[in-house]
Design a protein around this motif. Sequence first.
Motif, PDB file in Angstrom:
ATOM      1  N   GLU A 185       0.815  -1.213   0.000  1.00  0.00           N
ATOM      2  CA  GLU A 185       0.000   0.000   0.000  1.00  0.00           C
ATOM      3  C   GLU A 185       0.853   1.269   0.000  1.00  0.00           C
ATOM      4  O   GLU A 185       0.466   2.272  -0.600  1.00  0.00           O
ATOM      5  N   ALA A 186       2.024   1.227   0.623  1.00  0.00           N
ATOM      6  CA  ALA A 186       2.910   2.392   0.644  1.00  0.00           C
ATOM      7  C   ALA A 186       3.372   2.773  -0.759  1.00  0.00           C
ATOM      8  O   ALA A 186       3.741   3.924  -1.009  1.00  0.00           O
ATOM      9  N   HIS A 187       3.325   1.813  -1.679  1.00  0.00           N
ATOM     10  CA  HIS A 187       3.782   2.060  -3.047  1.00  0.00           C
ATOM     11  C   HIS A 187       2.643   1.985  -4.058  1.00  0.00           C
ATOM     12  O   HIS A 187       2.882   1.881  -5.265  1.00  0.00           O
ATOM     13  N   GLY A 188       1.408   2.028  -3.569  1.00  0.00           N
ATOM     14  CA  GLY A 188       0.258   2.090  -4.464  1.00  0.00           C
ATOM     15  C   GLY A 188      -0.288   0.749  -4.922  1.00  0.00           C
ATOM     16  O   GLY A 188      -1.039   0.695  -5.896  1.00  0.00           O
ATOM     17  N   TYR A 189       0.047  -0.333  -4.227  1.00  0.00           N
ATOM     18  CA  TYR A 189      -0.420  -1.663  -4.620  1.00  0.00           C
ATOM     19  C   TYR A 189      -1.251  -2.272  -3.501  1.00  0.00           C
ATOM     20  O   TYR A 189      -1.424  -1.676  -2.439  1.00  0.00           O
ATOM     21  N   ALA A 190      -1.775  -3.473  -3.751  1.00  0.00           N
ATOM     22  CA  ALA A 190      -2.627  -4.156  -2.775  1.00  0.00           C
ATOM     23  C   ALA A 190      -2.315  -5.642  -2.773  1.00  0.00           C
ATOM     24  O   ALA A 190      -1.599  -6.146  -3.647  1.00  0.00           O
ATOM     25  N   MET A 191      -2.886  -6.342  -1.825  1.00  0.00           N
ATOM     26  CA  MET A 191      -2.688  -7.794  -1.727  1.00  0.00           C
ATOM     27  C   MET A 191      -3.157  -8.490  -3.008  1.00  0.00           C
ATOM     28  O   MET A 191      -2.637  -9.542  -3.360  1.00  0.00           O
ATOM     29  N   THR A 192      -4.102  -7.898  -3.707  1.00  0.00           N
ATOM     30  CA  THR A 192      -4.605  -8.498  -4.953  1.00  0.00           C
ATOM     31  C   THR A 192      -3.568  -8.463  -6.069  1.00  0.00           C
ATOM     32  O   THR A 192      -3.738  -9.144  -7.079  1.00  0.00           O
ATOM     33  N   ASN A 193      -2.483  -7.697  -5.904  1.00  0.00           N
ATOM     34  CA  ASN A 193      -1.408  -7.676  -6.898  1.00  0.00           C
ATOM     35  C   ASN A 193      -0.479  -8.883  -6.769  1.00  0.00           C
ATOM     36  O   ASN A 193       0.318  -9.147  -7.668  1.00  0.00           O
ATOM     37  N   LEU A 194      -0.557  -9.605  -5.662  1.00  0.00           N
ATOM     38  CA  LEU A 194       0.353 -10.728  -5.426  1.00  0.00           C
ATOM     39  C   LEU A 194      -0.038 -11.948  -6.256  1.00  0.00           C
ATOM     40  O   LEU A 194      -1.219 -12.293  -6.342  1.00  0.00           O
ATOM     41  N   VAL A 195       0.979 -12.603  -6.832  1.00  0.00           N
ATOM     42  CA  VAL A 195       0.726 -13.802  -7.627  1.00  0.00           C
ATOM     43  C   VAL A 195       1.495 -15.023  -7.116  1.00  0.00           C
ATOM     44  O   VAL A 195       1.154 -16.147  -7.449  1.00  0.00           O
ATOM     45  N   LYS A 196       2.524 -14.808  -6.303  1.00  0.00           N
ATOM     46  CA  LYS A 196       3.350 -15.926  -5.800  1.00  0.00           C
ATOM     47  C   LYS A 196       3.962 -15.535  -4.467  1.00  0.00           C
ATOM     48  O   LYS A 196       4.473 -14.430  -4.327  1.00  0.00           O
ATOM     49  N   CYS A 197       3.882 -16.415  -3.488  1.00  0.00           N
ATOM     50  CA  CYS A 197       4.525 -16.201  -2.193  1.00  0.00           C
ATOM     51  C   CYS A 197       5.337 -17.436  -1.822  1.00  0.00           C
ATOM     52  O   CYS A 197       4.939 -18.564  -2.138  1.00  0.00           O
ATOM     53  N   THR A 198       6.447 -17.218  -1.163  1.00  0.00           N
ATOM     54  CA  THR A 198       7.265 -18.298  -0.618  1.00  0.00           C
ATOM     55  C   THR A 198       7.293 -18.125   0.894  1.00  0.00           C
ATOM     56  O   THR A 198       7.589 -17.035   1.389  1.00  0.00           O
TER      57      THR A 198
ATOM     58  N   VAL B  82       8.066 -14.489   4.833  1.00  0.00           N
ATOM     59  CA  VAL B  82       7.307 -14.633   3.582  1.00  0.00           C
ATOM     60  C   VAL B  82       7.843 -13.620   2.581  1.00  0.00           C
ATOM     61  O   VAL B  82       7.953 -12.430   2.898  1.00  0.00           O
ATOM     62  N   ASP B  83       8.202 -14.094   1.396  1.00  0.00           N
ATOM     63  CA  ASP B  83       8.516 -13.154   0.309  1.00  0.00           C
ATOM     64  C   ASP B  83       7.516 -13.390  -0.816  1.00  0.00           C
ATOM     65  O   ASP B  83       6.932 -14.464  -0.924  1.00  0.00           O
ATOM     66  N   CYS B  84       7.282 -12.345  -1.607  1.00  0.00           N
ATOM     67  CA  CYS B  84       6.222 -12.418  -2.612  1.00  0.00           C
ATOM     68  C   CYS B  84       6.638 -11.771  -3.930  1.00  0.00           C
ATOM     69  O   CYS B  84       7.512 -10.907  -3.949  1.00  0.00           O
ATOM     70  N   ILE B  85       5.981 -12.204  -4.968  1.00  0.00           N
ATOM     71  CA  ILE B  85       6.099 -11.613  -6.294  1.00  0.00           C
ATOM     72  C   ILE B  85       4.702 -11.155  -6.687  1.00  0.00           C
ATOM     73  O   ILE B  85       3.710 -11.852  -6.437  1.00  0.00           O
ATOM     74  N   GLY B  86       4.624  -9.986  -7.290  1.00  0.00           N
ATOM     75  CA  GLY B  86       3.334  -9.469  -7.734  1.00  0.00           C
ATOM     76  C   GLY B  86       3.425  -8.898  -9.136  1.00  0.00           C
ATOM     77  O   GLY B  86       4.501  -8.871  -9.744  1.00  0.00           O
ATOM     78  N   VAL B  87       2.296  -8.485  -9.642  1.00  0.00           N
ATOM     79  CA  VAL B  87       2.224  -7.820 -10.938  1.00  0.00           C
ATOM     80  C   VAL B  87       1.480  -6.519 -10.767  1.00  0.00           C
ATOM     81  O   VAL B  87       0.616  -6.385  -9.903  1.00  0.00           O
TER      82      VAL B  87
ATOM     83  N   PRO C 142      -2.558 -16.415  -3.965  1.00  0.00           N
ATOM     84  CA  PRO C 142      -1.363 -16.493  -4.811  1.00  0.00           C
ATOM     85  C   PRO C 142      -0.847 -17.937  -4.856  1.00  0.00           C
ATOM     86  O   PRO C 142      -1.085 -18.715  -3.920  1.00  0.00           O
ATOM     87  N   ALA C 143      -0.134 -18.279  -5.917  1.00  0.00           N
ATOM     88  CA  ALA C 143       0.589 -19.545  -5.938  1.00  0.00           C
ATOM     89  C   ALA C 143       1.555 -19.497  -4.755  1.00  0.00           C
ATOM     90  O   ALA C 143       1.966 -18.409  -4.326  1.00  0.00           O
ATOM     91  N   ARG C 144       1.922 -20.674  -4.211  1.00  0.00           N
ATOM     92  CA  ARG C 144       2.717 -20.619  -2.995  1.00  0.00           C
ATOM     93  C   ARG C 144       3.581 -21.856  -2.822  1.00  0.00           C
ATOM     94  O   ARG C 144       3.225 -22.951  -3.257  1.00  0.00           O
ATOM     95  N   ALA C 145       4.715 -21.662  -2.179  1.00  0.00           N
ATOM     96  CA  ALA C 145       5.567 -22.752  -1.727  1.00  0.00           C
ATOM     97  C   ALA C 145       5.847 -22.499  -0.256  1.00  0.00           C
ATOM     98  O   ALA C 145       5.890 -21.354   0.188  1.00  0.00           O
TER      99      ALA C 145
END
Length: 150
Positions: free
Chosen positions: A87-100, A144-149, A126-129
């Motif tokens: 949110e600090a950078h203008g995104y949301a949890m819905t932007n996440l596509v993969k979490c480890t 937890v680290d994440c990748i988003g779009v 999100p896809a996850r491992a």
Amino acid sequence: MKSVYVGIAMIASLVAGAGSSLAAEPTFLNSGKVSPTTLPFSELVEAGDTLYLSGQIGNVPGSLKLAEGGISAETTQVMDNIKTSLEAHGYAMTNLVKCTVMLADISEWGAFNDVYKGYFEAGRFPARAAFGASGLALGARVEVDCIGVK
């Protein structure tokens, strides 16, 4: 024949546009709202349309102190930290596509999941491992680290 040339021109334009976004310089972002900005990593990196979030632990924002209360409290803080960073950078949890997910004790996977699933819409996880790890930063129980779009 004219429509073939128009089609080829459109494809060439799309390919050229895609190439320019891939060649864009990455943007390294630190809001200071979660971790001190003096640490040797970026909170979030934008590279083209991809967002890379550094691993988050359950530190109380602005400090290196972990949330007290075990795996559930740390997981809540981790997920709040991820949400705050986005949110600090203008995104949301819905932007996440993969979490480890890295757990100090893999037997706490169920307790982690109980908290984690509350941060997403049902059916839009999100896809996850996940894996067990030893020696997480600051003695954390979870990271937890994440990748988003965009």
